[in-house]
Design an enzyme around this catalytic site. Structure first.
Site, PDB file in Angstrom:
ATOM      1  N   SER A   1      53.368  44.240  39.524  1.00  0.00           N
ATOM      2  CA  SER A   1      52.384  45.108  38.876  1.00  0.00           C
ATOM      3  C   SER A   1      52.245  46.384  39.692  1.00  0.00           C
ATOM      4  CB  SER A   1      51.026  44.420  38.776  1.00  0.00           C
ATOM      5  OG  SER A   1      50.021  45.335  38.368  1.00  0.00           O
TER       6      SER A   1
ATOM      7  N   TYR B   1      44.162  39.899  42.690  1.00  0.00           N
ATOM      8  CA  TYR B   1      45.317  40.196  41.845  1.00  0.00           C
ATOM      9  C   TYR B   1      46.238  41.200  42.529  1.00  0.00           C
ATOM     10  CZ  TYR B   1      48.047  41.682  37.800  1.00  0.00           C
ATOM     11  OH  TYR B   1      49.081  41.990  36.935  1.00  0.00           O
TER      12      TYR B   1
END
Length: 365
Positions: A260, A274
């Protein structure tokens, strides 16, 4: 060797209707080749498995042999097929496939290939495993790899209906995919899924680690269970799948992690765990690239920005805020991510390894 004289108007694919099923089964390695069809000896999925097996044995030599059969006669083509087997370094026992009927079935397979596949696709003959492939970016990757000619196996944790629909859709488009239920947080289940895929295919060429969850919350509120689950799915599963895949992967394989852009930039509060999990993939990618580089296996990390999926929809409550951070005034599409993954899985990306590639609409610009 017995000689065979083709009759006028002979077409290799006609042999499928002339009792070649036994040889076809031997070529495919089992009963996968046999099955009822509507007006044909084999249904499309079985034909494609035969095509895949043949291409794995002889690669692009097959197409040259097929052309030779058309121009110079089947006896000369049989000799060329044997020579191709020798050049490929196949064990001597596999040369037994080059019996007269087996060669004819090879030709018949290539006839089907011509009708069903058209020109050679750049992942033709390759096998792939996508961890977390039933929906969103994962499903788009499964479809794209299958569209480019790979035979794809993918895992899913709970979305059985979506997995089944994906397999059916790929089959309807002339591709081949298999779904395996395996929770990426379950180390043994994931290993078994990889072993099953490698056993079915005979080898594994491409691994895509796409499984991921989105733990969200302020650092003082997140539970240890949430943290551990995020590490198990987002990081540990990539390590386990890569380790198992590397044991079944030949030289020149491909491992692609889906990270990501939040590994580099987390512009809002609540995403610390995350972001950490995706940053870990950057380091894992670099380290595995060094470990596997001597075998010609490339390892890369794709870092999407905001992409329209059910986890982060383009009409969601955070969409306006995130879109304002991008150079391009829109969310990305899952098929755009899949296009980059397909490129990294292909032959033109053989000199790219250890890289983290952002595809984020300018989110990190």
């Amino acid at each position: 060797m017995q000689q065979f004289a083709p009759q006028p108007g002979f077409q290799p694919h006609d042999l499928l209707a002339q009792g070649g099923a036994g040889d076809a089964q031997r070529i495919s390695g089992g009963s996968e080749a046999a099955g009822p069809g509507d007006g044909d000896e084999f249904p499309n999925a079985k034909k494609l498995m035969l095509i895949h097996t043949t291409l794995r044995l002889y690669g692009t030599e097959c197409f040259n042999i097929f052309q030779l059969n058309e121009s110079a006669g089947i006896n000369q083509a049989m000799g060329a097929a044997q020579e191709a087997g020798g050049r490929s370094g196949l064990p001597r026992r596999l040369h037994g496939f080059m019996s007269q009927r087996a060669v004819l079935v090879h030709f018949s397979i290539l006839g089907i290939w011509r009708r069903h596949m058209g020109t050679m696709k750049f992942l033709q003959g390759k096998t792939a495993f996508v961890q977390g492939g039933s929906r969103g970016i994962g499903a788009a990757i499964v479809r794209r790899l299958a569209d480019e000619g790979a035979v794809v196996s993918f895992s899913y944790a709970s979305a059985a209906a979506k997995a089944e629909a994906l397999v059916d859709g790929i089959a309807a488009a002339g591709g081949m995919a298999y779904a395996t239920r395996a929770d990426s947080a379950d180390a043994e289940a994931l290993r078994q899924a990889l072993r099953h895929a490698a056993g079915r295919f005979g080898a594994l060429d491409i691994l895509v680690n796409n499984a991921g969850i989105l733990p969200w919350g302020f650092i003082e509120e997140l539970s240890l269970e949430t943290f551990d689950r995020a590490m198990a799915v987002n990081v540990r599963s990539a390590f386990i799948a890569s380790q198992e895949a590397a044991r079944h992967m030949g030289d020149g394989g491909r491992i692609i992690n889906i990270g990501s852009v939040n590994a580099d930039r987390m512009p809002v509060a609540g995403g610390s765990v995350y972001a950490m999990s995706k940053a870990a993939l950057v380091g894992l990618t670099k380290g595995m690239a060094r470990d596997l580089g001597p075998r010609g296996i490339t390892v890369n990390n794709v870092q999407p920005g905001p992409v329209d999926t059910d986890m982060n929809p383009a009409d969601g409550e955070s969409a306006e805020q995130l879109t304002a951070l991008m150079a391009l005034d829109r969310y990305g599409r899952a098929d755009e991510i899949a296009g980059l993954v397909a490129y990294l899985a292909g032959p033109e990306a053989g000199y790219i390894t250890g890289a983290s590639l952002s595809i984020d609409g300018g989110f990190s610009a």
